[in-house]
Design an enzyme around this catalytic site. Sequence first.
Site, PDB file in Angstrom:
ATOM      1  CG  HIS A  17       2.227  -8.763 -32.881  1.00  0.00           C
ATOM      2  ND1 HIS A  17       2.377  -9.720 -31.910  1.00  0.00           N
ATOM      3  CD2 HIS A  17       0.980  -8.254 -32.728  1.00  0.00           C
ATOM      4  CE1 HIS A  17       1.270  -9.787 -31.195  1.00  0.00           C
ATOM      5  NE2 HIS A  17       0.411  -8.913 -31.676  1.00  0.00           N
ATOM      6  CE  LYS A  41      -5.129  -9.923 -20.906  1.00  0.00           C
ATOM      7  NZ  LYS A  41      -5.484  -9.493 -22.240  1.00  0.00           N
ATOM      8  NE  ARG A  90      -6.207 -10.822 -35.304  1.00  0.00           N
ATOM      9  CZ  ARG A  90      -6.247 -11.072 -34.011  1.00  0.00           C
ATOM     10  NH1 ARG A  90      -5.467 -11.986 -33.502  1.00  0.00           N
ATOM     11  NH2 ARG A  90      -7.068 -10.434 -33.221  1.00  0.00           N
ATOM     12  CB  SER A 127      -0.098 -12.807 -28.100  1.00  0.00           C
ATOM     13  OG  SER A 127       0.662 -11.920 -28.866  1.00  0.00           O
TER      14      SER A 127
END
Length: 159
Positions: A17, A41, A90, A127
Amino acid sequence: MRRAVCPGSFDPITNGHLDIIARASRLYDEVYVAVMINKSKKGLFEIEERIDLIRTVTAEYGNVRVEAFHGLLVDFCKQRDIPAIVKGLRAVSDFDYELQMAQMNNGLSGVETLFVPTNPTYSFLSSSLVKEVAAWGGDVSHLVPAEVLARLTERLRQD
């Protein structure tokens, strides 16, 4: 003033990040890091903790602002006159999802999305993966800034 936003949950912020934010900060006069609030969440870190960590690890750039947001990212952009979203990619699997989001965001508001290829060093990094490896006692010191590592280690000891 050229503005862009780097959105995400950042639970926690990783070196991947940080690489994207740093690169965006060199291209734009002002970069907002928009920390997504998802009430359905439960994150490892509270929103305020994430914001604090991000502010700490991006302080050296001088042109990064960190704010929480909920709702549509394009509304966040409109409210702050931000014409561009910067996202790291990615892998090809990221592109499929992100392209749909970019097209929807552009259709809703005219906000453009710029895709930045992730540094190959961080191409596998997320993460979620950092949290999982750290929870099992794995060494993630090379994957997150030192400040994040300290808080992550402390938080996992509490759980």
